[in-house]
Motif scaffolding. Structure first.
Motif, PDB file in Angstrom:
ATOM      1  N   GLU A 220       0.826  -1.210   0.000  1.00 38.35           N
ATOM      2  CA  GLU A 220       0.000   0.000   0.000  1.00 38.35           C
ATOM      3  C   GLU A 220       0.858   1.256   0.000  1.00 38.35           C
ATOM      4  OE1 GLU A 220      -3.214   0.451   2.625  1.00 38.35           O
ATOM      5  OE2 GLU A 220      -4.382  -1.175   1.729  1.00 38.35           O
ATOM      6  N   LEU A 221       2.024   1.211   0.684  1.00 42.06           N
ATOM      7  CA  LEU A 221       2.925   2.364   0.638  1.00 42.06           C
ATOM      8  C   LEU A 221       3.441   2.591  -0.781  1.00 42.06           C
ATOM      9  CD1 LEU A 221       4.934   1.987   3.958  1.00 42.06           C
ATOM     10  CD2 LEU A 221       3.763   4.050   3.188  1.00 42.06           C
ATOM     11  N   ALA A 222       3.754   1.497  -1.484  1.00 48.11           N
ATOM     12  CA  ALA A 222       4.192   1.632  -2.878  1.00 48.11           C
ATOM     13  C   ALA A 222       3.091   2.245  -3.735  1.00 48.11           C
ATOM     14  CB  ALA A 222       4.602   0.260  -3.424  1.00 48.11           C
ATOM     15  N   GLN A 223       1.858   1.844  -3.517  1.00 46.79           N
ATOM     16  CA  GLN A 223       0.736   2.408  -4.268  1.00 46.79           C
ATOM     17  C   GLN A 223       0.520   3.871  -3.907  1.00 46.79           C
ATOM     18  OE1 GLN A 223      -2.738  -0.035  -3.806  1.00 46.79           O
ATOM     19  NE2 GLN A 223      -1.702  -1.899  -4.491  1.00 46.79           N
ATOM     20  N   LEU A 224       0.696   4.202  -2.611  1.00 51.39           N
ATOM     21  CA  LEU A 224       0.517   5.584  -2.172  1.00 51.39           C
ATOM     22  C   LEU A 224       1.545   6.503  -2.843  1.00 51.39           C
ATOM     23  CD1 LEU A 224      -1.136   7.340  -0.106  1.00 51.39           C
ATOM     24  CD2 LEU A 224       0.778   7.013   1.466  1.00 51.39           C
ATOM     25  N   ALA A 225       2.783   5.998  -3.035  1.00 48.28           N
ATOM     26  CA  ALA A 225       3.837   6.804  -3.649  1.00 48.28           C
ATOM     27  C   ALA A 225       3.745   6.836  -5.167  1.00 48.28           C
ATOM     28  CB  ALA A 225       5.205   6.270  -3.229  1.00 48.28           C
TER      29      ALA A 225
ATOM     30  N   HIS B 119       9.058  17.746 -11.138  1.00 47.91           N
ATOM     31  CA  HIS B 119       9.846  16.622 -11.656  1.00 47.91           C
ATOM     32  C   HIS B 119      10.732  16.047 -10.553  1.00 47.91           C
ATOM     33  CE1 HIS B 119      12.158  14.174 -14.422  1.00 47.91           C
ATOM     34  NE2 HIS B 119      13.278  14.764 -13.995  1.00 47.91           N
ATOM     35  N   ARG B 120      11.326  16.908  -9.729  1.00 49.09           N
ATOM     36  CA  ARG B 120      12.184  16.432  -8.637  1.00 49.09           C
ATOM     37  C   ARG B 120      11.371  15.643  -7.605  1.00 49.09           C
ATOM     38  NH1 ARG B 120      16.695  16.856 -11.418  1.00 49.09           N
ATOM     39  NH2 ARG B 120      17.248  19.007 -11.966  1.00 49.09           N
ATOM     40  N   LEU B 121      10.207  16.150  -7.275  1.00 47.28           N
ATOM     41  CA  LEU B 121       9.360  15.441  -6.307  1.00 47.28           C
ATOM     42  C   LEU B 121       8.899  14.103  -6.869  1.00 47.28           C
ATOM     43  CD1 LEU B 121       7.115  18.311  -4.844  1.00 47.28           C
ATOM     44  CD2 LEU B 121       9.135  17.246  -3.827  1.00 47.28           C
ATOM     45  N   ALA B 122       8.583  14.077  -8.156  1.00 41.41           N
ATOM     46  CA  ALA B 122       8.155  12.821  -8.772  1.00 41.41           C
ATOM     47  C   ALA B 122       9.272  11.786  -8.733  1.00 41.41           C
ATOM     48  CB  ALA B 122       7.697  13.071 -10.204  1.00 41.41           C
ATOM     49  N   SER B 123      10.526  12.233  -8.886  1.00 46.17           N
ATOM     50  CA  SER B 123      11.663  11.303  -8.812  1.00 46.17           C
ATOM     51  C   SER B 123      11.784  10.713  -7.408  1.00 46.17           C
ATOM     52  CB  SER B 123      12.954  12.030  -9.197  1.00 46.17           C
ATOM     53  OG  SER B 123      12.895  12.506 -10.526  1.00 46.17           O
TER      54      SER B 123
ATOM     55  N   ARG C  53       8.528   4.469  -4.112  1.00 48.24           N
ATOM     56  CA  ARG C  53       7.700   3.381  -4.639  1.00 48.24           C
ATOM     57  C   ARG C  53       8.549   2.148  -4.942  1.00 48.24           C
ATOM     58  NH1 ARG C  53       6.393   4.594 -10.422  1.00 48.24           N
ATOM     59  NH2 ARG C  53       8.549   3.827 -10.504  1.00 48.24           N
ATOM     60  N   ASP C  54       9.702   2.339  -5.564  1.00 47.74           N
ATOM     61  CA  ASP C  54      10.559   1.201  -5.909  1.00 47.74           C
ATOM     62  C   ASP C  54      11.080   0.500  -4.651  1.00 47.74           C
ATOM     63  OD1 ASP C  54      10.158   1.805  -8.555  1.00 47.74           O
ATOM     64  OD2 ASP C  54      12.058   2.902  -8.783  1.00 47.74           O
ATOM     65  N   ILE C  55      11.405   1.277  -3.629  1.00 45.14           N
ATOM     66  CA  ILE C  55      11.894   0.670  -2.379  1.00 45.14           C
ATOM     67  C   ILE C  55      10.839  -0.252  -1.786  1.00 45.14           C
ATOM     68  CG2 ILE C  55      12.431   1.193   0.036  1.00 45.14           C
ATOM     69  CD1 ILE C  55      14.768   1.549  -1.804  1.00 45.14           C
ATOM     70  N   TYR C  56       9.601   0.233  -1.703  1.00 43.99           N
ATOM     71  CA  TYR C  56       8.566  -0.572  -1.053  1.00 43.99           C
ATOM     72  C   TYR C  56       8.055  -1.692  -1.950  1.00 43.99           C
ATOM     73  CZ  TYR C  56       8.543   2.248   3.107  1.00 43.99           C
ATOM     74  OH  TYR C  56       8.908   2.836   4.284  1.00 43.99           O
ATOM     75  N   MET C  57       8.110  -1.511  -3.239  1.00 40.53           N
ATOM     76  CA  MET C  57       7.789  -2.631  -4.127  1.00 40.53           C
ATOM     77  C   MET C  57       8.834  -3.733  -3.989  1.00 40.53           C
ATOM     78  SD  MET C  57       4.941  -2.441  -5.672  1.00 40.53           S
ATOM     79  CE  MET C  57       5.205  -3.717  -6.901  1.00 40.53           C
TER      80      MET C  57
ATOM     81  N   HIS D 265      11.216  -8.945   2.810  1.00 41.63           N
ATOM     82  CA  HIS D 265      12.027  -8.470   3.934  1.00 41.63           C
ATOM     83  C   HIS D 265      12.484  -7.049   3.625  1.00 41.63           C
ATOM     84  CE1 HIS D 265      15.730  -8.969   1.573  1.00 41.63           C
ATOM     85  NE2 HIS D 265      15.230 -10.138   1.178  1.00 41.63           N
ATOM     86  N   VAL D 266      13.088  -6.412   4.624  1.00 44.57           N
ATOM     87  CA  VAL D 266      13.494  -5.017   4.481  1.00 44.57           C
ATOM     88  C   VAL D 266      14.634  -4.908   3.470  1.00 44.57           C
ATOM     89  CG1 VAL D 266      14.477  -3.025   5.658  1.00 44.57           C
ATOM     90  CG2 VAL D 266      12.762  -4.430   6.803  1.00 44.57           C
ATOM     91  N   VAL D 267      14.460  -4.055   2.476  1.00 45.11           N
ATOM     92  CA  VAL D 267      15.485  -3.764   1.470  1.00 45.11           C
ATOM     93  C   VAL D 267      16.022  -2.364   1.747  1.00 45.11           C
ATOM     94  CG1 VAL D 267      15.956  -3.447  -0.981  1.00 45.11           C
ATOM     95  CG2 VAL D 267      14.380  -5.243  -0.235  1.00 45.11           C
ATOM     96  N   THR D 268      17.317  -2.254   1.942  1.00 41.75           N
ATOM     97  CA  THR D 268      17.929  -0.966   2.260  1.00 41.75           C
ATOM     98  C   THR D 268      17.861  -0.042   1.049  1.00 41.75           C
ATOM     99  OG1 THR D 268      19.462  -2.076   3.760  1.00 41.75           O
ATOM    100  CG2 THR D 268      20.026   0.165   3.081  1.00 41.75           C
ATOM    101  N   PRO D 269      17.390   1.189   1.231  1.00 42.29           N
ATOM    102  CA  PRO D 269      17.307   2.111   0.090  1.00 42.29           C
ATOM    103  C   PRO D 269      18.700   2.494  -0.409  1.00 42.29           C
ATOM    104  CG  PRO D 269      16.750   3.230   2.127  1.00 42.29           C
ATOM    105  CD  PRO D 269      16.857   1.784   2.458  1.00 42.29           C
TER     106      PRO D 269
END
Length: 686
Positions: free
Chosen positions: A539-544, A610-614, A620-624, A631-635
């Motif tokens: 859901e966090l990935a969808q929110l972002a 554009h910066r905010l979208a990045s 989104r990619d982190i939470y996907m 498991h937790v993936v380090t950003p």
């Protein structure tokens, strides 16, 4: 308050304390049971014991909860009876197919009950329960299933109406004072936790407190369902309770966010004297019992002024200071607004709410967890029936009915085995009492009045146990064993063989249920917790994702609900379990930082957008990734660079509300995702 029923206390003899409220609850149940028994016997219904057992199964210490739940229960009974009449006559010549259909129906109802998680779940649970107990005892003789179904429905309906009426008269209960009490309890707890968190104790204390705080917010919504059924004109409206939930739900992430910023400032010895003084005053206000709303409002103004001063300097330490002040101002404002809403609950008039969603506080739903509960229930019932048919046990049908009753009662729990084990012990302890009544006392009883007088001591004692939250799980098996073993029929029968067979059927159903539960469900707790964590990441990935619909209030509600669900299950996880790496409160804070970034997209120039979208795409990619890997993936550092570039882009813009909230969100996201990163180089000068 308790009443001591004792004279001078002698050494070694404990005094007896009786709680008047618990005694009134037990007395109300006894009166409802006596009234039910009188009606059922007068109508010559064949199973009076089933009616009186229904009284105690449906009774609850909060009497007002009967008003909404009576409709759900009656609807569930009607649905279960309809399914029985639909399936049994048409499949009576194919017992295997009939058992399969009944098991599938029961499992489907449990799936819906676990998925719903509100008082409406009683409708589905009662539909599963009623169809099982009506059909299973008569699968080997379905000729009179119509008359049997009508009789069972009449007995249950009479019992539910009687217990609702008696409790409504003797224990009038309103949801409004209870909501006010729970909200005040939450505020007191939240203030103590916030004071501890600001004092650098939040890491140690979050796991201890977050479950209680998150569960209290969810519970308010459960109780709010009762408001339309209040006996009085409902002074507290759904809108006011929803606004209260939204404010309370924001306290936990905002307070922890302020604590996080203060920790980072302390780590670099950058806590300014003004901020240190403000922090001390806020902590003092939080722990004082006599702290006024006016003094809290003054603190909010001080936080806002210090934040504005710090924002104008454009250094990383000043941005952290501004973020800490803003978050303190916001959670103090949420506490003050919650206090005012709580005080106004129970007063006439509709609430005047600003910027609050009228959408009900949404609970998180997990179809996988619900399907697991439904499948386990269906598989267990099929196994019971297979054992019964293969052994050709005459009382096996009763065993299947008892097993279905127990399975439906505890299906919503992750691991029902411990509760079912206590259920078995309580049943075994009650058998001697049932035998005493059946073979010694009842043969000397003649007439309805004397029967009620004779049963009063046992029923009052068990009803008092039912009113005690710590001992209430023991009450249902005690009532079931006591009433079913004696079997109040139209005529008294002290048949020892029947007594033993009935007892074996009960114990057999419990033991079989316990065995199947250990086989199917005992490893389910951590599996459920991991599913909840992964659902939150999804859901966090969808929110972002800026391509997805944007419903921030709904996300906040479900995330808060999941936070409480996971915290309640973390106790059994081993210290090295990967679940401990999943910080649900940090995820909640990140989600609340995503919201202002998405809101700011349409209010900033193209380059900043554009910066905010990045940044949002990186989150989104982190939470996907976390959702896929489990498991937790380090950003990666690329996201850190995107955050710093977006922060500088926003600082270069003219000041406005959307810009400021987006800056605070970026600071918060950097602190949560990269807490050990060095200070960001800001290119904008003051």
């Amino acid at each position: 308050m308790t009443i001591a029923l004792a004279g001078p206390v002698r050494p070694g003899i404990p005094s007896v304390h009786i709680d008047p409220q618990k005694l009134l609850f037990s007395l109300s149940n006894l009166i409802a049971g006596a009234l039910t028994l009188a009606i059922v016997m007068s109508a010559s219904l064949p199973r009076p014991w089933w009616a009186i057992l229904t009284v105690y199964v449906t009774a609850q210490p909060m009497a007002g909860a009967f008003r909404p739940k009576v409709l759900y229960r009656l609807g569930g009974i009607a649905t279960g009876a309809f399914m029985t009449l639909l399936l049994v006559p048409n499949l009576q010549n194919s017992p295997e197919l009939l058992v399969l259909c009944m098991s599938a129906w029961t499992g489907f109802c449990i799936y819906l009950a676990v998925l719903d998680r509100t008082p409406r779940a009683f409708l589905f649970q009662m539909a599963a329960f009623s169809s099982a107990v009506i059909s299973f005892p008569y699968l080997d003789d379905p000729i009179n299933i119509f008359e049997t179904t009508i009789s069972r429905v009449q007995e249950m309906v009479v019992a539910i109406l009687c217990v609702t009426a008696v409790h409504g008269i003797l224990q009038p209960w309103s949801a409004t004072p209870f909501i006010r009490s729970r909200a005040r309890s939450f505020l007191d707890h939240a203030q103590r936790w916030a004071a501890e968190a600001l004092a650098n104790n939040h890491t140690k204390l979050e796991d201890e407190h977050r479950r209680v705080l998150a569960a209290d917010v969810t519970e308010l919504g459960m109780i709010a369902i009762h408001l339309p059924f209040d006996q009085r004109w409902a002074p507290a409206t759904r809108q006011r309770v929803t606004a209260l939930q939204q404010n309370l739900a924001s306290v936990l992430p905002l307070a922890s966010a302020a604590a996080n910023r203060l920790d980072l400032l302390r780590a670099n010895s950058e806590l300014s004297p003004d901020l240190a003084e403000l922090h001390a005053d806020v902590s003092d206000w939080l722990i004082r019992d006599d702290a006024s709303i006016e003094s809290g409002t003054s603190l909010v103004r001080r936080c806002t002024r210090l934040a504005i001063e710090a924002e104008g300097k454009h250094t990383w330490a000043d941005l952290l200071t501004a973020s800490a002040c803003i978050r303190m101002a916001e959670f103090l404002g949420a506490l003050i607004a919650s206090r005012r809403l709580t005080d106004r609950i129970g007063t006439p008039g509709r609430p005047r709410l600003k910027s609050q969603s009228s959408e009900p506080f949404a609970l998180a739903r997990d179809h996988g967890v619900a399907a697991m509960a439904g499948l386990a229930t269906a598989a267990a019932i099929m196994l019971y029936c297979a054992v019964w048919i293969l052994l050709a046990w005459p009382n096996g049908s009763a065993t299947a009915a008892f097993a279905a009753l127990i399975t439906c009662s505890f299906a919503a729990q992750d691991d029902p085995a411990p509760v079912i084990g206590r259920y078995l012990l309580a049943t075994l302890k009650t058998f001697p009492l049932a035998a005493l009544y059946l073979f010694v006392i009842l043969p000397r009883v003649d007439g309805y009045e004397l029967l009620i007088i004779t049963l009063t001591p046992a029923l009052l004692w068990m009803g008092y146990i039912q009113a005690d939250p710590k001992r209430s799980p023991e009450a249902l098996p005690m009532f079931s064993c006591f009433l079913v073993a004696m079997g109040f029929l139209a005529r008294f029968q002290a048949d020892f063989a029947l007594f033993i067979n009935t007892g074996l059927a009960q114990v057999g159903g419990i033991v079989t249920t316990l065995a199947v539960t250990k086989l199917f469900r005992s490893t389910n707790v951590l599996w459920t917790a991991r599913r909840i964590v992964r659902a939150n990441w999804a859901e966090l990935a969808q929110l972002a994702d800026i391509r997805r619909p944007f419903t921030p209030e709904r996300w906040t509600a479900s995330a808060m609900d999941r936070l409480g669900q996971v915290a309640a299950r973390m106790a059994i996880a081993s210290p090295g379990d990967s679940l401990h790496a999943a910080d649900g409160l940090a995820d909640l804070r990140i989600g609340r930082n995503i919201i202002p970034l998405r809101q700011a997209l349409s209010h900033v120039p193209y380059e900043a957008r554009h910066r905010l979208a990045s940044v949002l795409a990186g989150v989104r990619d982190i939470y996907m990734g976390r959702w896929r890997e489990g498991h937790v993936v380090t950003p990666g550092r690329e996201l850190l660079a995107h955050i710093d570039v977006a922060l500088n882009a926003l600082l270069a813009l003219p000041s406005n509300e959307n810009r400021q909230t987006a800056i605070h969100a970026l600071v918060g996201m950097r602190c949560n995702l990269f807490p050990d990163a060095p200070a960001t180089p800001l290119t904008v000068e003051a």
